[in-house]
Design an enzyme around this catalytic site. Structure first.
Site, mmCIF file in Angstrom:
data_model
loop_
_atom_site.group_PDB
_atom_site.id
_atom_site.type_symbol
_atom_site.label_atom_id
_atom_site.label_comp_id
_atom_site.label_asym_id
_atom_site.label_seq_id
_atom_site.Cartn_x
_atom_site.Cartn_y
_atom_site.Cartn_z
ATOM 1 N N ALA A 83 0.846 -1.193 0.000
ATOM 2 C CA ALA A 83 0.000 0.000 0.000
ATOM 3 C C ALA A 83 0.882 1.244 0.000
ATOM 4 O O ALA A 83 2.101 1.161 0.189
ATOM 5 C CB ALA A 83 -0.916 -0.009 1.217
ATOM 6 N N GLN A 85 1.515 3.729 2.055
ATOM 7 C CA GLN A 85 2.388 3.916 3.220
ATOM 8 C C GLN A 85 2.916 2.564 3.722
ATOM 9 O O GLN A 85 2.845 2.246 4.907
ATOM 10 C CB GLN A 85 1.640 4.662 4.321
ATOM 11 C CG GLN A 85 1.504 6.146 4.073
ATOM 12 C CD GLN A 85 2.835 6.882 4.133
ATOM 13 O OE1 GLN A 85 3.759 6.464 4.836
ATOM 14 N NE2 GLN A 85 2.950 7.978 3.394
ATOM 15 N N SER A 86 3.459 1.784 2.826
ATOM 16 C CA SER A 86 3.924 0.436 3.151
ATOM 17 C C SER A 86 5.222 0.453 3.957
ATOM 18 O O SER A 86 6.252 0.949 3.489
ATOM 19 C CB SER A 86 4.145 -0.347 1.859
ATOM 20 O OG SER A 86 4.817 -1.563 2.116
ATOM 21 N N ASN A 87 5.163 -0.122 5.160
ATOM 22 C CA ASN A 87 6.383 -0.310 5.952
ATOM 23 C C ASN A 87 7.300 -1.328 5.284
ATOM 24 O O ASN A 87 8.527 -1.203 5.330
ATOM 25 C CB ASN A 87 6.029 -0.792 7.359
ATOM 26 C CG ASN A 87 5.187 0.201 8.129
ATOM 27 O OD1 ASN A 87 5.454 1.386 8.109
ATOM 28 N ND2 ASN A 87 4.166 -0.290 8.807
ATOM 29 N N ALA A 89 7.642 -1.899 2.068
ATOM 30 C CA ALA A 89 8.349 -1.285 0.944
ATOM 31 C C ALA A 89 9.548 -0.492 1.434
ATOM 32 O O ALA A 89 10.651 -0.582 0.873
ATOM 33 C CB ALA A 89 7.393 -0.390 0.155
#
Length: 347
Positions: A83, A85-87, A89
């Site tokens: 998503a 705000q992917s942690n 990523a």
């Protein structure tokens, strides 16, 4: 369960390639102000926000195994998705930078937010700071198919891509939380702590599946509860169970996974993934102002909401010690600057 089971599990895990990315073991700390305020069991926090890689988080443990597998396969380019705000990523871009690999991130718009901070700040800013290229996809896109298309294009350009699934949630990545289960049990034994329950936010399922498989291998009676942040309960539990079985099989220890060991309470998702809830807001503020701890609005904040509410409802009655696994992600707070209704300057 004995510590000899921890040794056996360490031996089993040692067969798999692993690259050191995290600051492990992470701390195990009491949250006594919160415990006193809630009046339930004594609460502890397993600080996987302190793994160290790009401000930390749970994905680092998974990436230690995934990136080692990528190196083994001769990859020079990492592809993953998540998503906005992917942690996951953010930590993947950092791991790729550390190991000298290119990194391509596909971000799915699951919230429909047009806010600049949500789309450009927080984890997205850090993705780019680590040198990754990022591109956006609409909500509901088949992200796995999109990664395959990108991988084929990179192959045509002479690159050697390696695809990491969203959340790092496959049997290779889940080994990171098999190892975390062992680490936690050893830590608790070292301080004479009997853990009755372990609670955490559950999403892409890799963290919970690894813990289920790890606790099963250790023959532990710790009660594991995931607080869902996206899927309905039946779907969430089935995803976790399926991956836990595949992880146990991949681990090769002959451990059988009991379906009853997979528990997910998905009553705290609210209007959807990544969308704030009143309970999350209250929980994040409470922990910041009682324990000095920062939790994120997407995963750990909703997990905390579930923990706090279930304590109040008596779920943990009769238990003495409950551990909350802090999966990190505080960088995402900067994507939600207006969510918490903070007053700004007071004079």
């Amino acid at each position: 369960m004995t510590l000899s089971k921890c040794k056996d599990l360490s031996i089993a895990l040692a067969r798999f390639p692993k690259v050191r990315l995290g600051h492990l073991p992470t701390p195990l700390e009491p949250m006594d102000r919160l415990s006193e305020m809630l009046g339930g069991p004594r609460l502890w926090v397993k600080r996987d926000d302190c793994t160290g890689l790009s401000s930390g988080g749970n994905k680092t443990r998974k990436l230690e195994f995934l990136m080692a597998d990528a190196q083994k396969q001769g990859a020079d380019t990492i592809i993953t998705q998540g998503a906005t705000q992917s942690n996951h990523a953010r930590q993947t871009t950092a791991a790729a930078a550390k190991l000298g690999m290119a990194c391509h991130i596909l971000l799915e718009d699951r919230t429909g937010s047009n806010e600049p901070d949500y789309n450009l700040n927080g984890n997205v800013l850090l993705d780019q700071l680590h040198g990754a290229s990022i591109s956006k996809r609409g909500g509901g896109t088949d992200m796995n198919a999109e990664m395959e298309v990108l991988a084929e294009s990179l192959l045509q350009d002479g690159k050697v891509p390696y695809i990491i699934p969203g959340g790092g949630s496959n049997p290779i990545g889940a080994l990171g939380y098999v190892n975390c289960a062992r680490e936690l049990v050893e830590q608790a034994a070292g301080i004479g702590l009997n853990i009755d329950a372990l609670v955490h936010a559950t999403g892409s399922s890799g963290t919970q599946a690894g813990l289920v498989a790890g606790l099963a291998a250790l023959q532990s009676d710790i009660h594991l509860l995931g607080i869902g942040v996206r899927a309905p309960q039946e779907k969430q539990e089935q995803m976790v169970f399926d991956l836990a079985e595949r992880t146990a099989q991949y681990l090769g220890t002959g451990v059988q996974i009991d379906r009853s060991a997979v528990r997910a309470n998905c009553n705290y998702v609210g209007p959807g993934y990544g969308l704030p809830t009143d309970g999350m807001i209250e929980a994040v503020k409470l922990l910041a102002q009682t324990e000095g701890l920062l939790f994120d609005p997407v995963y750990s904040g909703k997990g905390l909401d579930g923990l706090i509410d279930q304590i109040r409802k008596g779920y943990f009655d009769g238990m003495d010690n409950v551990v909350f696994l802090h999966t990190g992600g505080s960088a995402a707070l900067f994507g939600y600057p207006d969510t918490f209704g903070l007053p700004g300057y007071t004079d």
